[in-house]
Write a protein that holds these residues in place. Structure first.
Motif, PDB file in Angstrom:
ATOM      1  N   ASN A  34      20.803 -12.669  39.431  1.00  0.00           N
ATOM      2  CA  ASN A  34      19.500 -12.815  38.947  1.00  0.00           C
ATOM      3  C   ASN A  34      19.580 -11.675  37.522  1.00  0.00           C
ATOM      4  O   ASN A  34      19.662 -10.579  37.917  1.00  0.00           O
ATOM      5  CB  ASN A  34      18.150 -12.316  39.617  1.00  0.00           C
ATOM      6  CG  ASN A  34      17.018 -12.450  38.706  1.00  0.00           C
ATOM      7  OD1 ASN A  34      16.997 -12.165  37.480  1.00  0.00           O
ATOM      8  ND2 ASN A  34      15.814 -12.864  39.329  1.00  0.00           N
ATOM      9  N   VAL A  35      19.878 -12.298  36.386  1.00  0.00           N
ATOM     10  CA  VAL A  35      20.073 -11.419  35.306  1.00  0.00           C
ATOM     11  C   VAL A  35      19.103 -10.879  34.459  1.00  0.00           C
ATOM     12  O   VAL A  35      19.316 -10.230  33.342  1.00  0.00           O
ATOM     13  CB  VAL A  35      21.152 -12.319  34.078  1.00  0.00           C
ATOM     14  CG1 VAL A  35      22.316 -12.607  35.062  1.00  0.00           C
ATOM     15  CG2 VAL A  35      20.416 -13.531  33.788  1.00  0.00           C
ATOM     16  N   TYR A  36      17.959 -10.825  34.991  1.00  0.00           N
ATOM     17  CA  TYR A  36      16.683 -10.348  34.299  1.00  0.00           C
ATOM     18  C   TYR A  36      16.431 -10.928  32.753  1.00  0.00           C
ATOM     19  O   TYR A  36      16.787 -10.661  31.845  1.00  0.00           O
ATOM     20  CB  TYR A  36      16.717  -8.731  34.080  1.00  0.00           C
ATOM     21  CG  TYR A  36      15.478  -8.175  33.672  1.00  0.00           C
ATOM     22  CD1 TYR A  36      14.208  -8.346  34.194  1.00  0.00           C
ATOM     23  CD2 TYR A  36      15.432  -7.246  32.326  1.00  0.00           C
ATOM     24  CE1 TYR A  36      13.108  -8.049  33.345  1.00  0.00           C
ATOM     25  CE2 TYR A  36      14.470  -6.798  31.925  1.00  0.00           C
ATOM     26  CZ  TYR A  36      13.367  -6.874  32.461  1.00  0.00           C
ATOM     27  OH  TYR A  36      11.887  -6.367  31.892  1.00  0.00           O
ATOM     28  N   ASN A  37      15.536 -12.021  32.809  1.00  0.00           N
ATOM     29  CA  ASN A  37      15.016 -12.543  31.771  1.00  0.00           C
ATOM     30  C   ASN A  37      15.914 -12.883  30.563  1.00  0.00           C
ATOM     31  O   ASN A  37      15.976 -12.460  29.189  1.00  0.00           O
ATOM     32  CB  ASN A  37      14.121 -11.631  30.898  1.00  0.00           C
ATOM     33  CG  ASN A  37      12.802 -12.313  29.984  1.00  0.00           C
ATOM     34  OD1 ASN A  37      12.922 -13.635  29.904  1.00  0.00           O
ATOM     35  ND2 ASN A  37      12.062 -11.355  29.655  1.00  0.00           N
ATOM     36  N   LYS A 243      18.749   0.870  38.575  1.00  0.00           N
ATOM     37  CA  LYS A 243      18.673   1.973  37.779  1.00  0.00           C
ATOM     38  C   LYS A 243      17.580   1.600  36.570  1.00  0.00           C
ATOM     39  O   LYS A 243      17.424   2.799  35.903  1.00  0.00           O
ATOM     40  CB  LYS A 243      19.811   2.638  37.459  1.00  0.00           C
ATOM     41  CG  LYS A 243      20.407   3.235  38.909  1.00  0.00           C
ATOM     42  CD  LYS A 243      21.756   3.996  38.599  1.00  0.00           C
ATOM     43  CE  LYS A 243      22.371   4.749  39.724  1.00  0.00           C
ATOM     44  NZ  LYS A 243      23.433   5.286  39.337  1.00  0.00           N
ATOM     45  N   VAL A 244      17.149   0.241  36.094  1.00  0.00           N
ATOM     46  CA  VAL A 244      16.335   0.241  35.255  1.00  0.00           C
ATOM     47  C   VAL A 244      15.007  -0.042  35.734  1.00  0.00           C
ATOM     48  O   VAL A 244      14.962  -0.420  36.975  1.00  0.00           O
ATOM     49  CB  VAL A 244      16.951  -0.972  34.112  1.00  0.00           C
ATOM     50  CG1 VAL A 244      18.210  -0.588  33.622  1.00  0.00           C
ATOM     51  CG2 VAL A 244      17.203  -2.309  35.128  1.00  0.00           C
ATOM     52  N   PHE A 245      14.087  -0.184  35.005  1.00  0.00           N
ATOM     53  CA  PHE A 245      12.646  -0.599  35.299  1.00  0.00           C
ATOM     54  C   PHE A 245      12.628  -1.770  36.188  1.00  0.00           C
ATOM     55  O   PHE A 245      13.248  -2.783  35.699  1.00  0.00           O
ATOM     56  CB  PHE A 245      11.819  -0.610  34.247  1.00  0.00           C
ATOM     57  CG  PHE A 245      10.371  -1.057  34.518  1.00  0.00           C
ATOM     58  CD1 PHE A 245       9.967  -2.311  34.165  1.00  0.00           C
ATOM     59  CD2 PHE A 245       9.407  -0.161  35.006  1.00  0.00           C
ATOM     60  CE1 PHE A 245       8.545  -2.615  34.428  1.00  0.00           C
ATOM     61  CE2 PHE A 245       8.213  -0.506  35.180  1.00  0.00           C
ATOM     62  CZ  PHE A 245       7.694  -1.827  35.097  1.00  0.00           C
ATOM     63  N   TYR A 282      22.094  -3.237  33.735  1.00  0.00           N
ATOM     64  CA  TYR A 282      21.813  -4.615  32.858  1.00  0.00           C
ATOM     65  C   TYR A 282      21.129  -5.562  33.767  1.00  0.00           C
ATOM     66  O   TYR A 282      20.903  -6.785  33.158  1.00  0.00           O
ATOM     67  CB  TYR A 282      23.087  -5.051  32.605  1.00  0.00           C
ATOM     68  CG  TYR A 282      23.687  -4.365  31.449  1.00  0.00           C
ATOM     69  CD1 TYR A 282      23.355  -4.380  29.932  1.00  0.00           C
ATOM     70  CD2 TYR A 282      24.650  -3.206  31.705  1.00  0.00           C
ATOM     71  CE1 TYR A 282      23.869  -3.741  29.058  1.00  0.00           C
ATOM     72  CE2 TYR A 282      25.062  -2.429  30.657  1.00  0.00           C
ATOM     73  CZ  TYR A 282      24.606  -2.601  29.360  1.00  0.00           C
ATOM     74  OH  TYR A 282      25.123  -2.023  28.356  1.00  0.00           O
ATOM     75  N   SER A 283      20.282  -5.275  34.813  1.00  0.00           N
ATOM     76  CA  SER A 283      19.551  -6.313  35.310  1.00  0.00           C
ATOM     77  C   SER A 283      18.635  -5.540  36.211  1.00  0.00           C
ATOM     78  O   SER A 283      18.907  -4.457  36.612  1.00  0.00           O
ATOM     79  CB  SER A 283      19.915  -7.446  36.210  1.00  0.00           C
ATOM     80  OG  SER A 283      19.121  -8.172  36.690  1.00  0.00           O
TER      81      SER A 283
END
Length: 295
Positions: A34-37, A243-245, A282-283
């Motif tokens: 799942n690569v986030y939007n 490690k991202v939102f 990156y995701s």
């Protein structure tokens, strides 16, 4: 510099293996991500950072989720950049940020494609690669009751298919909890996190009678399917947050899965959650990788 060097080495390997047929491949590497939007955190032209990462992985097949803003042509170009000559997108709407299509790309021909969007929130992509039957999906994020209906639709689609006892692989973001992870969740703050989310967003109905629900995946397990990660790893391994939102929960959870049918259980070699410098940043989800003996 290190990432670029690895990408170059991987390109050489890809060139050498580009002519191998599915029948000649002894071990299949399959990734679900799942690569986030629409890979929005990769702002490079053509999503080059994702391409470089995919080259290094050198997977035979990748199941993608949240491929927003991709068209068929863009997906085919993207896939070809990391050595996948075949690519299928469930649906396309280049201007809709909430469309969330899934996709599958492969070194080998993708055939018998069935794109199912009715009665599913994001849809499900059914496709064959050799004698493997893939189901790539991304389940409803808002309502447990709807996810149960979606999973039952997928289970019945397999049950009443022409090859119900064949080699099935279900991959994607299931937005639900595995009963195998219950002990870990009972020790965490996840229940309180979800209660707070539902209080602030009345549209959410992810709890059942105030408790976490395991019904979605229990139904899948009861149908005979096997949680590939748990087959090889007894401990709890989260696939989010990175490690991202991450806006679903503040505690570690597992939403990303690869399930296999009983006919593939003995062929599973290794399953892992890929955590590296790239996937950290990156995701909002980590990818899951499975290697199987190709017989």
């Amino acid at each position: 510099m290190k990432l670029k060097l690895l990408a170059i080495i991987s390109s050489i390997i890809l060139s050498a293996s580009a002519f191998a047929s599915l029948e000649e491949t002894k071990v299949l590497k399959i990734i679900s991500y799942n690569v986030y939007n629409g890979m929005k955190l990769d702002e490079s032209e053509g999503k080059q950072k994702f391409i470089d990462w995919a080259k290094i992985q050198d997977a035979d097949i990748i199941a993608w989720q949240e491929m927003n803003f991709f068209t068929r042509e863009k997906l085919e170009t993207f896939a070809a950049s990391y050595g996948h000559k075949y690519a299928v997108l469930l649906k396309e709407s280049p201007d809709d940020a909430a469309f969330f299509p899934v996709a599958i790309t492969s070194k080998y021909p993708i055939v018998n494609v069935n794109k199912v969007v009715d009665n599913l929130w994001h849809g499900a992509l059914f496709a064959d690669i050799g004698d493997y039957h893939f189901v790539v999906t991304h389940m409803n994020p808002f309502w447990t009751a709807k996810r149960i209906d979606e999973m039952n639709l997928i289970i019945d689609s397999i049950k009443y298919s022409r090859d119900p006892n064949g080699k099935w692989i279900i991959a994607g973001d299931l937005n639900s909890f595995s009963p195998a992870d219950k002990e870990a969740y009972d020790k965490s703050h996840l229940l309180n996190d979800i209660k707070e989310k539902e209080k602030n967003r009345p549209i959410l109905e992810n709890l059942v009678n105030g408790k976490l629900s395991y019904t979605v995946q229990q139904n899948l397990l009861d149908a005979g399917f096997i949680d590939a990660l748990k087959l090889k790893n007894r401990e709890f391994i989260a696939t989010a947050p990175t490690k991202v939102f991450y806006d679903q929960a503040s505690t570690p959870l597992r939403y990303d899965y690869i399930y296999v049918s009983p006919s593939l259980e003995k062929d599973v070699i290794d399953v892992m959650v890929l955590k590296d410098e790239f996937t950290d940043n990156y995701s909002d989800h980590y990818p899951v990788q499975m290697k199987i003996n190709n017989k």
